[in-house]
Design a protein around this motif. Structure first.
Motif, PDB file in Angstrom:
ATOM      1  N   VAL A   1       3.900  11.740   4.975  1.00 11.26           N
ATOM      2  CA  VAL A   1       3.349  11.436   6.301  1.00 11.26           C
ATOM      3  C   VAL A   1       1.821  11.439   6.259  1.00 11.26           C
ATOM      4  CG1 VAL A   1       3.078  12.321   8.657  1.00 11.26           C
ATOM      5  CG2 VAL A   1       5.354  12.117   7.655  1.00 11.26           C
ATOM      6  N   CYS A   2       1.217  12.486   5.712  1.00 12.85           N
ATOM      7  CA  CYS A   2      -0.244  12.562   5.712  1.00 12.85           C
ATOM      8  C   CYS A   2      -0.863  11.494   4.813  1.00 12.85           C
ATOM      9  CB  CYS A   2      -0.701  13.958   5.310  1.00 12.85           C
ATOM     10  SG  CYS A   2      -0.454  15.157   6.650  1.00 12.85           S
ATOM     11  N   THR A   3      -0.241  11.213   3.682  1.00 11.55           N
ATOM     12  CA  THR A   3      -0.765  10.175   2.793  1.00 11.55           C
ATOM     13  C   THR A   3      -0.692   8.812   3.463  1.00 11.55           C
ATOM     14  OG1 THR A   3      -0.194  11.451   0.808  1.00 11.55           O
ATOM     15  CG2 THR A   3      -0.482   9.074   0.539  1.00 11.55           C
ATOM     16  N   PHE A   4       0.457   8.459   4.031  1.00  9.68           N
ATOM     17  CA  PHE A   4       0.607   7.155   4.685  1.00  9.68           C
ATOM     18  C   PHE A   4      -0.261   7.059   5.939  1.00  9.68           C
ATOM     19  CE2 PHE A   4       5.194   5.882   3.197  1.00  9.68           C
ATOM     20  CZ  PHE A   4       4.783   5.929   1.874  1.00  9.68           C
TER      21      PHE A   4
ATOM     22  N   THR B   1       0.843  -1.199   0.000  1.00 13.23           N
ATOM     23  CA  THR B   1       0.000   0.000   0.000  1.00 13.23           C
ATOM     24  C   THR B   1       0.875   1.245   0.000  1.00 13.23           C
ATOM     25  OG1 THR B   1      -1.779  -1.140   1.174  1.00 13.23           O
ATOM     26  CG2 THR B   1      -1.784   1.261   1.270  1.00 13.23           C
ATOM     27  N   ALA B   2       1.881   1.279   0.880  1.00 16.25           N
ATOM     28  CA  ALA B   2       2.781   2.434   0.956  1.00 16.25           C
ATOM     29  C   ALA B   2       3.537   2.628  -0.355  1.00 16.25           C
ATOM     30  CB  ALA B   2       3.756   2.265   2.117  1.00 16.25           C
TER      31      ALA B   2
ATOM     32  N   ALA C   1      -4.029   2.449   4.883  1.00 16.74           N
ATOM     33  CA  ALA C   1      -3.748   1.162   5.531  1.00 16.74           C
ATOM     34  C   ALA C   1      -2.268   1.014   5.886  1.00 16.74           C
ATOM     35  CB  ALA C   1      -4.182   0.014   4.615  1.00 16.74           C
ATOM     36  N   ALA C   2      -1.415   1.884   5.368  1.00 14.92           N
ATOM     37  CA  ALA C   2       0.017   1.852   5.693  1.00 14.92           C
ATOM     38  C   ALA C   2       0.301   2.558   7.015  1.00 14.92           C
ATOM     39  CB  ALA C   2       0.829   2.517   4.581  1.00 14.92           C
ATOM     40  N   GLY C   3      -0.674   3.273   7.543  1.00 11.47           N
ATOM     41  CA  GLY C   3      -0.492   4.033   8.774  1.00 11.47           C
ATOM     42  C   GLY C   3      -0.514   3.161  10.014  1.00 11.47           C
ATOM     43  N   ALA C   4      -0.191   3.787  11.144  1.00 10.10           N
ATOM     44  CA  ALA C   4      -0.110   3.079  12.430  1.00 10.10           C
ATOM     45  C   ALA C   4      -1.302   3.393  13.321  1.00 10.10           C
ATOM     46  CB  ALA C   4       1.194   3.462  13.132  1.00 10.10           C
ATOM     47  N   GLY C   5      -2.329   4.056  12.781  1.00  7.96           N
ATOM     48  CA  GLY C   5      -3.507   4.415  13.568  1.00  7.96           C
ATOM     49  C   GLY C   5      -3.378   5.799  14.156  1.00  7.96           C
ATOM     50  N   GLY C   6      -4.512   6.431  14.410  1.00  9.55           N
ATOM     51  CA  GLY C   6      -4.509   7.760  15.024  1.00  9.55           C
ATOM     52  C   GLY C   6      -3.849   8.813  14.167  1.00  9.55           C
ATOM     53  N   ASP C   7      -4.002   8.719  12.827  1.00  6.77           N
ATOM     54  CA  ASP C   7      -3.376   9.660  11.893  1.00  6.77           C
ATOM     55  C   ASP C   7      -1.862   9.719  12.060  1.00  6.77           C
ATOM     56  OD1 ASP C   7      -5.777  10.327  10.646  1.00  6.77           O
ATOM     57  OD2 ASP C   7      -6.195  11.926  12.071  1.00  6.77           O
TER      58      ASP C   7
ATOM     59  N   TYR D   1       5.302   9.670  13.300  1.00  3.89           N
ATOM     60  CA  TYR D   1       4.963  11.004  12.821  1.00  3.89           C
ATOM     61  C   TYR D   1       3.447  11.137  12.730  1.00  3.89           C
ATOM     62  CZ  TYR D   1       9.874  11.200  11.504  1.00  3.89           C
ATOM     63  OH  TYR D   1      11.243  11.187  11.531  1.00  3.89           O
ATOM     64  N   ARG D   2       2.958  12.325  13.041  1.00  2.00           N
ATOM     65  CA  ARG D   2       1.520  12.549  13.043  1.00  2.00           C
ATOM     66  C   ARG D   2       1.123  13.580  11.991  1.00  2.00           C
ATOM     67  NH1 ARG D   2      -1.919  13.062  18.328  1.00  2.00           N
ATOM     68  NH2 ARG D   2      -3.587  11.909  17.384  1.00  2.00           N
ATOM     69  N   CYS D   3       0.050  13.274  11.283  1.00  2.63           N
ATOM     70  CA  CYS D   3      -0.528  14.223  10.333  1.00  2.63           C
ATOM     71  C   CYS D   3      -1.599  15.020  11.073  1.00  2.63           C
ATOM     72  CB  CYS D   3      -1.139  13.487   9.144  1.00  2.63           C
ATOM     73  SG  CYS D   3      -1.916  14.620   7.969  1.00  2.63           S
ATOM     74  N   THR D   4      -1.388  16.303  11.214  1.00  2.94           N
ATOM     75  CA  THR D   4      -2.324  17.179  11.916  1.00  2.94           C
ATOM     76  C   THR D   4      -2.914  18.190  10.929  1.00  2.94           C
ATOM     77  OG1 THR D   4      -0.603  18.783  12.431  1.00  2.94           O
ATOM     78  CG2 THR D   4      -0.985  17.022  14.061  1.00  2.94           C
ATOM     79  N   GLN D   5      -3.978  18.843  11.339  1.00  2.00           N
ATOM     80  CA  GLN D   5      -4.564  19.901  10.512  1.00  2.00           C
ATOM     81  C   GLN D   5      -3.555  21.023  10.305  1.00  2.00           C
ATOM     82  OE1 GLN D   5      -7.437  19.624   8.881  1.00  2.00           O
ATOM     83  NE2 GLN D   5      -6.937  21.562   7.888  1.00  2.00           N
ATOM     84  N   GLU D   6      -2.785  21.333  11.335  1.00  2.00           N
ATOM     85  CA  GLU D   6      -1.770  22.386  11.215  1.00  2.00           C
ATOM     86  C   GLU D   6      -0.721  22.026  10.161  1.00  2.00           C
ATOM     87  OE1 GLU D   6      -2.625  20.992  14.246  1.00  2.00           O
ATOM     88  OE2 GLU D   6      -3.928  22.622  14.868  1.00  2.00           O
TER      89      GLU D   6
END
Length: 193
Positions: A132-135, A71-72, A139-145, A160-165
């Motif tokens: 970071v935001c795409t992954f 997926t990644a 399904a390649a992510g670790a949960g919790g954005d 790493y976290r994808c945030t609105q900021e």
């Protein structure tokens, strides 16, 4: 001095990103010619922000489901590809330039970790924010954005976290969390000692 009717101020004001006349809206999905593929969502740059775009990957669905590395890889290939004519006209661009590859984590890495062929911190900030935001939202992510990423070397991967900021300011530093497991909201989960 005449102007636009806005009074000047000596106090710096952070009013967010400048408005853009670019629509940042693509009708439908960008498709790979002659393929059905898997629907994917990637983050591209538009108007100095990250905006989500729907695309289709040539990867057969049975190979993509349940395999975070595949997926990644499919997502990374989409991020590296130039925007379609429709995407370009809507104002989209990508800062992710190849060659860049993604593999499974090394032995001893946290579960679900991914490794890039370049050290994440060495990538241009906007390109790294796109990845970071795409992954993180796939399904390649670790949960919790979040996504756990490392580079090719022995350095420990980071969460790493994808945030609105980050989406609003993709040239800023990507937020990190402890690389251990997290709960549904992305908050760290205590581990037994």
């Amino acid at each position: 001095m005449s102007g636009c009717g806005i009074r000047t101020t000596s106090v710096p004001v952070d009013a967010g990103a400048a408005p853009s006349r670019v629509p940042c809206d693509v009708r439908g999905e960008t498709r790979v010619a002659g393929t059905q593929g898997v629907p994917l969502r990637v983050y591209l740059l538009c108007g100095a922000q990250l905006e989500r775009v729907d695309r289709r990957s040539p990867l057969p669905e049975e190979k993509a489901v349940g395999d975070p590395v595949r997926t990644a890889s499919a997502l990374l290939a989409q991020l590296e590809s130039e925007p379609s004519d429709d995407e370009r006209q809507a104002g989209f661009a990508t800062a992710v330039k190849g060659p860049l590859q993604v593999t499974a984590g090394h032995r001893g890495d946290p579960k679900g970790a991914l490794r890039l062929s370049r050290q994440p911190e060495d990538l241009p900030p906007t390109a790294f924010a796109q990845i970071v935001c795409t992954f993180a939202e796939s399904a390649a992510g670790a949960g919790g954005d979040t996504v756990v990423l490392g580079g090719p070397g022995a350095y420990e991967p980071r969460r790493y976290r994808c945030t609105q900021e980050l989406k609003e300011r993709p040239d800023s530093t990507v937020p990190t969390l402890p690389s251990g497991p997290t709960g549904p909201s992305g908050t760290p989960v205590p581990t037994a000692s």
